[in-house]
Structures are given as structure tokens and as C-alpha cells.
Design an enzyme around this catalytic site. Structure first.
Site, mmCIF file in Angstrom:
data_model
loop_
_atom_site.group_PDB
_atom_site.id
_atom_site.type_symbol
_atom_site.label_atom_id
_atom_site.label_comp_id
_atom_site.label_asym_id
_atom_site.label_seq_id
_atom_site.Cartn_x
_atom_site.Cartn_y
_atom_site.Cartn_z
ATOM 1 C CG HIS A 156 1.702 3.105 -4.376
ATOM 2 N ND1 HIS A 156 2.262 4.351 -4.566
ATOM 3 C CD2 HIS A 156 1.846 2.448 -5.554
ATOM 4 C CE1 HIS A 156 2.711 4.456 -5.802
ATOM 5 N NE2 HIS A 156 2.481 3.311 -6.431
ATOM 6 C CB SER A 277 1.666 -4.265 27.503
ATOM 7 O OG SER A 277 0.967 -3.309 28.272
ATOM 8 C CE LYS A 283 -0.034 -4.285 22.260
ATOM 9 N NZ LYS A 283 0.341 -2.928 22.634
ATOM 10 C CD GLU A 290 7.627 -1.229 18.561
ATOM 11 O OE1 GLU A 290 6.932 -0.243 18.771
ATOM 12 O OE2 GLU A 290 7.614 -2.229 19.303
#
Ligand code: ARG
Length: 460
Positions: A156, A277, A283, A290
Site C-alpha cells: 500500500h 529542465s 532539475k 517516465e
């Protein structure tokens, strides 16, 4: 009387029809398989006496030349080349004249395209299986190199019990083994030759589908000509295998995204496998992971889209079946890109063992070990669970730590409290297949064996 269709036919196809109907732009990539299938067909025609030995030689030479032209990109495609089969046959006839015009004897594009695609798929499934195996090897070497490192295991998304990092990595490794199994099953399902089924019903000519099947390296031939030209189950099998592989890669991707976040900080990605970025200078983004997550949607879409294409089709060949190739090619290309990029990403990433340990040594993660300590003393598990649960609640709410509470409980005591010391809990996982270091050693050996088996299968 000339029909409307006939009139149109004579006048040539409309641009719109050609744009919709032609498949050359994507089926060109099967040119080697198409030519291979034609070679076997021509050899068979000669064996059964439908063409002469000299015609056979002339056609085979023309096929060689055609293959050379396509591979060297000197082949001149004509607007009339509707698909790769038309293009190859047109060129062979140009080169070989009358002999070339005998190439299509007893054959239809319907059995031809199914043959090409099966040959293509067989090869592709092997290549993808070996890329999956390479990725598994990377996971294994990371697992070997991670000796001694442990992290929290989650249920969970809540910290549950500590597990060895190797155990976690191999969990993905085993899922990938099942993917290889499925890819090779798709290969087996494709391993039936449809050549000789003709347009749909076989032929009046003395064709030899068994001989052709053998020549092309298929295990056998079709049993039913209608099924042979309309069966695309092998494509659906491959698409399912790739969709599930995509789901597994997506799950790996999702974890790596979490692990790379500042909040987790479990891994550091190599510059070569992360992006920056355009606006935020600090970043470092896990784009590969992804895209592994994102492209799973595309792989699933290729499967469901293709199943929808198949579901309404009556026997036998319908042009809808031309819709088999783009999703299949796309799924294979997508899987290949993902496997290569993820492999590189995992290979070069660095683990932050301290960060993992810090979270895994959270004493609450050893709560089950305390309960099991009580079980070993004869206390029923439910009761033990409640006792430890009570201490956890008290520790969470009050001033005393869990360790203090356990030490001062006479049913547990200082001995039990040692279970809460850093690194103790993970060592307690000793049952077969468990997450502790001893069992993980056994598992690594098993996994090595599994990879050997896969490699042997890929040599077949
Ligand atoms: N381009 C077609 C395909 O991919 C080849 C078969 C065409 N057959 C036909 N009867 N028009 O399916």
C-alpha cells in the site's frame, strides 16, 4: 456489361484509395522475408514440376538481384507498387521476363503475407527475448553488486518490512523471465507455415506445402487453408506478450521515478540517462523511466486496437487484416527502445545505501518479528499481534520509544528488543524465496540458472 467497379478498375485507382489501401510504406520492412518466402515457393514449384530448372534459376537470380537492390536502396519503387509483395514480383518479372511471370503460380498474397509476417515475427521475438535477457543480466549484476544493502519493502506504499535490495531487483527479474516465456510462446504460435493455402482454399496444382514449410524452417504447415490465411492469433499473442512486458517495464519505471525523487533519494541517475529542465536549473528528470511508464499505454493500445480489428472478421482474408502490421511493428520498436534505454538507465544508476537503510531501520518495520518472537514462545499469533500492535500505538502516541516499551514488557524483554536494532529484521527472513540475505543468495543462483536456460532457448 461493364460494372462501375470494372470501369473504375480500368481507369486506375483514385489517389484516395491508393493512400488508404497501399501498405508499402510499412510492409517494406518485410522484404527479406518476402523474398525468402518466394525462394522457397519457386524451389517447390520446380520440385513438383510446375516450372523448369532453368526458370527456377532465372527467378532465383532475379530474387537475389531484387534483394540486393532493396538492401542497397537502389530499388526504384513504382506508384503501382501497392505493397512489398507487388513490388518484388513486379521487379522479378522485369528482370526475369516470362520466367518471372511464373513466380506467383499457385500462390496468393493472402498466404504470402501471412508467411512473411510469421517469418518476421519469429525473428523479432527472438531478438526481443534476447534484449529482455540482457536487461535481466543487468538487474542480476546490480543485485550481486548490492550485497548487504537493504531497503524498506512496501505494501500500500507504506513501509512494511525490510528486504534485501537484491531481492527487490530480482522480483522484477523474474517477471521479465515470464515475459521471455511469452515472447517465445508467440514465436511458437507463429511457427506454422500458411504457404500453399492460396487465396483461401488451396489449389488444383500439385503444390507441396509441407516441403515449403520445411524449406522455410517452420515446424509444420497449416491444417486448414481458411484458417491459414485468416489466422492472426500469433500477432495478438505477440502484442499481448509485449503489452505485459510494457506493463512490467512501466512498473519498474514507476519505482525508479519514486526512488529518484528527493523524498526517497534511494538512487541517483546517471547524467546520460536523465534530462534537465529548460527553466529550472536544479532539475534532473527521470524521463526514461517516465517513458517506460507512458509507453505501456501505447503497447496496451496496440493490443486492444488489434483485437478490435479482428473481432468482426468473417473467414477468410479481409483487407482489415492489413491492420496487423503497424501495431505489431510499433509494439516491437517501442519495446526495443524501452529495453535499451531502461537497461542503460539501470546499469548506470547509483544506489544510496544509507538512505535505504535509514528508512528500512525504522523500528516499526520489525513489528512482525516481535510478534513472531512471541509466537515462538507459544503465544497465539492473534494475541501476539495485538500485544505488539498495542506497543506500536503507545510508542506512536507517547514519549517512550518502541524499543523501551518492548524491553520493559516481560513477555518480550531486552532480547526481543534486539530485533529492533539496525539490520536485524531483514536477516530474520529465512524461509524459501524470502527477502533475507541467505535466501537471496540461493535465489541469485536460481536466477543465474534461469538466465542460462533462456540463453539456451534463444540459441535453438
Ligand atoms: N498488403 C496486404 C496485407 O498486408 C497483402 C494481402 C493483400 N491481399 C489481397 N487479397 N488484397 O494484408
Amino acid at each position: 456489361m461493364t460494372t462501375l467497379w470494372h470501369g473504375r478498375f480500368k481507369g486506375g485507382s483514385s489517389e484516395a484509395l491508393k493512400a488508404l489501401n497501399d501498405s508499402l510504406s510499412f510492409d517494406m520492412r518485410m522484404y527479406r522475408e518476402d523474398i525468402e518466402g518466394s525462394r522457397a515457393h519457386v524451389r517447390m514449384l520446380e520440385r513438383v514440376g510446375l516450372i523448369s530448372g532453368s526458370d527456377e534459376r532465372v527467378i532465383l537470380n532475379a530474387l537475389d538481384q531484387t534483394e540486393k537492390e532493396i538492401s542497397e536502396e537502389t530499388f526504384l519503387f513504382e506508384p503501382s507498387d501497392e505493397d512489398i509483395h507487388t513490388a518484388v514480383e513486379r521487379r522479378v518479372t522485369e528482370i526475369a521476363g516470362e520466367a518471372g511471370a511464373r513466380l506467383h503460380t499457385g500462390r496468393s498474397r493472402n498466404d504470402q503475407v501471412a508467411t512473411d509476417l510469421r517469418l518476421w515475427l519469429k525473428n523479432e521475438m527472438k531478438e526481443l527475448s534476447s534484449l529482455v535477457t540482457e536487461f535481466q543480466k543487468t538487474l542480476m549484476s546490480k543485485a550481486v553488486a548490492s550485497e548487504g544493502i537493504y531497503l524498506p519493502g512496501y505494501t500500500h506504499m507504506q513501509q512494511a518490512q525490510p528486504v534485501m535490495l537484491a531481492h527487490h531487483l530480482l522480483a522484477h527479474g523474474w517477471a521479465l523471465s515470464r515475459d521471455v516465456d511469452r515472447l517465445l510462446n508467440a514465436l511458437n504460435h507463429a511457427d506454422v507455415s500458411p504457404l500453399g493455402a492460396g487465396a483461401l482454399a488451396g489449389s488444383s496444382l500439385p503444390l507441396d506445402p509441407d516441403g515449403v514449410a520445411k524449406d522455410l524452417g517452420f515446424t509444420g504447415r497449416f491444417n486448414n487453408s481458411l484458417d491459414a490465411v485468416s489466422d492472426r492469433d500469433f500477432v495478438a499473442d505477440a502484442l499481448f506478450a509485449l503489452a505485459l512486458l510494457g506493463v512490467h517495464l512501466s512498473r519498474i519505471g514507476e519505482e525508479l521515478i519514486l526512488w529518484a525523487s528527493t523524498e526517497f533519494g534511494f538512487i541517483e541517475l546517471d547524467d546520460a540517462f536523465s534530462t534537465g529542465s529548460s527553466m529550472l536549473p536544479q532539475k534532473k528528470n527521470p524521463d526514461v523511466a517516465e517513458l517506460a511508464r507512458g509507453k505501456a499505454g501505447r503497447l496496451i493500445g496496440n493490443l486492444t486496437g488489434f483485437l478490435a480489428t479482428l473481432k468482426g472478421l468473417p473467414l477468410a482474408y479481409n483487407k482489415d487484416l492489413q491492420e496487423d502490421k503497424e501495431p505489431l511493428f510499433d509494439a516491437c520498436d517501442t519495446a526495443r527502445l524501452l529495453l535499451l534505454a531502461l537497461n542503460g538507465m539501470v546499469e548506470t544508476m547509483k544506489f544510496n545505501a544509507e538512505k535505504m537503510k535509514e528508512h528500512a531501520d525504522n523500528p516499526y518495520a520489525a513489528a512482525i518479528d516481535l510478534a513472531e518472537h512471541l509466537v515462538a514462545k507459544g503465544i497465539p499469533f492473534r494475541e501476539a499481534h495485538a500485544i505488539v500492535g498495542g506497543h506500536v500505538a503507545t510508542a506512536l502516541a507517547g514519549e517512550e520509544s518502541l524499543t523501551q516499551l518492548i524491553s520493559s514488557d516481560e513477555r518480550l524483554g531486552p532480547e526481543a528488543a534486539t530485533l529492533l536494532t539496525p539490520g536485524a529484521a531483514v536477516k530474520m527472513r529465512t524461509t524459501p524465496g524470502a527477502a533475507g540475505p541467505e535466501q537471496v543468495k540461493v535465489q541469485l543462483d536460481e536466477f543465474k540458472k534461469q538466465l542460462k536456460i533462456q540463453q539456451e532457448r534463444l540459441k535453438e
